[in-house]
Design a protein around this motif. Structure first.
Motif, PDB file in Angstrom:
ATOM      1  N   ARG A 120      15.842 -15.721  -9.886  1.00 22.86           N
ATOM      2  CA  ARG A 120      17.002 -15.402 -10.712  1.00 22.86           C
ATOM      3  C   ARG A 120      18.229 -15.115  -9.844  1.00 22.86           C
ATOM      4  NH1 ARG A 120      18.326 -15.607 -16.031  1.00 22.86           N
ATOM      5  NH2 ARG A 120      19.252 -13.539 -15.869  1.00 22.86           N
ATOM      6  N   TRP A 134       6.885 -15.293 -16.396  1.00 22.98           N
ATOM      7  CA  TRP A 134       6.894 -15.754 -15.005  1.00 22.98           C
ATOM      8  C   TRP A 134       5.669 -15.233 -14.248  1.00 22.98           C
ATOM      9  CZ3 TRP A 134      10.246 -19.096 -12.612  1.00 22.98           C
ATOM     10  CH2 TRP A 134      10.175 -19.182 -11.207  1.00 22.98           C
ATOM     11  N   SER A 135       5.346 -13.983 -14.453  1.00 27.45           N
ATOM     12  CA  SER A 135       4.230 -13.380 -13.719  1.00 27.45           C
ATOM     13  C   SER A 135       2.883 -13.941 -14.154  1.00 27.45           C
ATOM     14  CB  SER A 135       4.242 -11.861 -13.904  1.00 27.45           C
ATOM     15  OG  SER A 135       3.987 -11.512 -15.259  1.00 27.45           O
ATOM     16  N   THR A 167       9.183 -15.188  -6.297  1.00 29.83           N
ATOM     17  CA  THR A 167       9.222 -14.121  -7.293  1.00 29.83           C
ATOM     18  C   THR A 167      10.301 -14.385  -8.333  1.00 29.83           C
ATOM     19  OG1 THR A 167      10.842 -12.747  -6.107  1.00 29.83           O
ATOM     20  CG2 THR A 167       8.500 -12.477  -5.518  1.00 29.83           C
ATOM     21  N   TYR A 168      10.123 -13.783  -9.497  1.00 31.57           N
ATOM     22  CA  TYR A 168      11.112 -13.914 -10.570  1.00 31.57           C
ATOM     23  C   TYR A 168      12.467 -13.386 -10.108  1.00 31.57           C
ATOM     24  CZ  TYR A 168      13.430 -13.151 -15.073  1.00 31.57           C
ATOM     25  OH  TYR A 168      14.320 -13.161 -16.115  1.00 31.57           O
ATOM     26  N   ILE A 207       3.819 -24.580 -14.680  1.00 32.44           N
ATOM     27  CA  ILE A 207       4.782 -24.970 -13.650  1.00 32.44           C
ATOM     28  C   ILE A 207       5.003 -26.475 -13.690  1.00 32.44           C
ATOM     29  CG2 ILE A 207       5.107 -25.197 -11.157  1.00 32.44           C
ATOM     30  CD1 ILE A 207       3.834 -22.439 -10.862  1.00 32.44           C
ATOM     31  N   GLY A 264      11.273 -13.353 -19.854  1.00 33.16           N
ATOM     32  CA  GLY A 264      11.149 -14.136 -18.638  1.00 33.16           C
ATOM     33  C   GLY A 264      10.246 -13.520 -17.578  1.00 33.16           C
ATOM     34  N   MET A 319      10.842 -19.150 -19.322  1.00 33.77           N
ATOM     35  CA  MET A 319      10.376 -18.578 -18.057  1.00 33.77           C
ATOM     36  C   MET A 319      11.450 -17.784 -17.332  1.00 33.77           C
ATOM     37  SD  MET A 319       7.707 -21.193 -16.216  1.00 33.77           S
ATOM     38  CE  MET A 319       8.761 -22.640 -16.156  1.00 33.77           C
ATOM     39  N   LEU A 320      12.722 -18.058 -17.618  1.00 33.10           N
ATOM     40  CA  LEU A 320      13.784 -17.496 -16.799  1.00 33.10           C
ATOM     41  C   LEU A 320      14.674 -16.476 -17.505  1.00 33.10           C
ATOM     42  CD1 LEU A 320      14.900 -20.737 -14.928  1.00 33.10           C
ATOM     43  CD2 LEU A 320      13.647 -18.797 -13.978  1.00 33.10           C
ATOM     44  N   GLY A 352      14.231 -22.656  -5.987  1.00 34.92           N
ATOM     45  CA  GLY A 352      12.828 -22.461  -6.290  1.00 34.92           C
ATOM     46  C   GLY A 352      11.893 -23.483  -5.694  1.00 34.92           C
ATOM     47  N   GLN A 373       4.576 -21.155  -7.112  1.00 41.06           N
ATOM     48  CA  GLN A 373       3.813 -19.974  -7.499  1.00 41.06           C
ATOM     49  C   GLN A 373       4.183 -18.774  -6.636  1.00 41.06           C
ATOM     50  OE1 GLN A 373       2.101 -19.064  -9.917  1.00 41.06           O
ATOM     51  NE2 GLN A 373       0.663 -20.606 -10.682  1.00 41.06           N
ATOM     52  N   ARG A 399       2.542 -17.300 -15.300  1.00 39.12           N
ATOM     53  CA  ARG A 399       2.610 -18.752 -15.431  1.00 39.12           C
ATOM     54  C   ARG A 399       1.468 -19.418 -14.654  1.00 39.12           C
ATOM     55  NH1 ARG A 399       5.466 -17.247 -11.203  1.00 39.12           N
ATOM     56  NH2 ARG A 399       6.161 -18.712  -9.583  1.00 39.12           N
TER      57      ARG A 399
END
Length: 280
Positions: free
Chosen positions: A187, A148-149, A182-183, A156, A144, A138-139, A33, A179, A151
């Motif tokens: 992941r 995440w979308s 993507t989630y 962060i 999550g 967040m995960l 990330g 930022q 945040r």
């Protein structure tokens, strides 16, 4: 960016070169990330002695997503980049899961790797600690993806700070790069990283390689059990350095010490010693 810096894209990765091209090459690979920007506190010192190459792995920073985030596939992309640049016997540094890509690179192409420095690279699955609450929020499904979308930069920064043992000024470029990921990509990267060390832990992989290894760990790392750093003692060519009062990101929490360790380690394998700073 100085006149010595060059940015371009290759093999699905954003690449930045710093320092003189005739100097010994030093490749920096970021963790999950993150991006090449995470190395910024170290670049001035490292680029004074090395040709520094920083990559944004696919899906991170300024690099587009990829069809595969498997660690060996990531390593093959980095190998192709080094081949294109005509570089051999590179000093390779990986932070956190970037150390898995660095290790896989040495496994695949030992001709490309002159030395291997692993910073906060968890050696095995059993060393993984329960993660800070904000990271789990967040995960972890089902909430999550929603969190995440939405945040914020502040969230962060709070997430990053949960991995540190001391307060630091987090670079804006790092927050911006986070930022952008993507989630789904993040992941997937995490799953592929865990698959790599579940299949075979890092010290076991390194014992089959004839390459000098430096393992740097924060003694207060909240993501990986700090004492697990000594699993690297099983590697005949490895040296372990534990940094007191430092968490998961030594290049931010102790940049002078971390830079000095990397410069000294790289110089050990050089034909002529570099001028290494003597104190923080």
């Amino acid at each position: 960016m100085s006149q010595d810096d060059v940015e371009y894209n290759a093999h699905g990765m954003h690449v930045v070169h710093n320092g003189p091209r005739h100097a010994p090459p030093l490749l920096l690979i970021h963790g999950s990330g993150a991006s090449g920007a995470s190395w910024s506190p170290l670049v001035p010192a490292l680029a004074s002695h090395h040709h520094v190459i920083r990559v944004d792995l696919p899906g991170c920073g300024q690099s587009p997503p990829a069809s595969s985030y498997d660690v060996p596939v990531q390593a093959s992309r980095v190998a192709a980049l080094l081949d294109d640049s005509g570089l051999r016997r590179v000093n390779v540094v990986g932070h956190s899961s970037g150390g898995y890509v660095a290790t896989a690179l040495a496994e695949q192409r030992p001709d490309l790797v002159g030395s291997l420095a692993l910073i906060s690279t968890g050696p095995s699955i059993d060393a993984f600690l329960p993660q800070p609450l904000i990271l789990r929020v967040m995960l972890t499904p089902p909430f999550g993806p929603f969190v995440w979308s939405r945040r914020s930069d502040a969230m962060i920064r709070k997430g990053i700070n949960s991995t540190l043992a001391r307060p630091v000024d987090i670079p804006d470029a790092v927050v911006a790069d986070l930022q952008g990921i993507t989630y789904r990509a993040f992941r997937t990267v995490l799953r592929r990283n865990l698959a790599y060390i579940t299949e075979r832990n890092v010290p076991e992989r390194l014992t089959t390689l004839d390459v000098p290894v430096l393992a740097v760990f924060g003694a207060a790392d909240p993501r990986w059990e700090p004492s697990s750093a000594h699993q690297y003692d099983a590697v005949p060519t490895a040296r372990v350095e534990l940094l007191p009062g430092v968490g998961h990101i030594p290049m931010w929490e102790a940049p002078e010490t971390t830079g000095r360790l990397l410069l000294g380690f790289a110089a050990e394998g050089a034909d002529t010693p570099s001028a290494i700073p003597s104190k923080d």
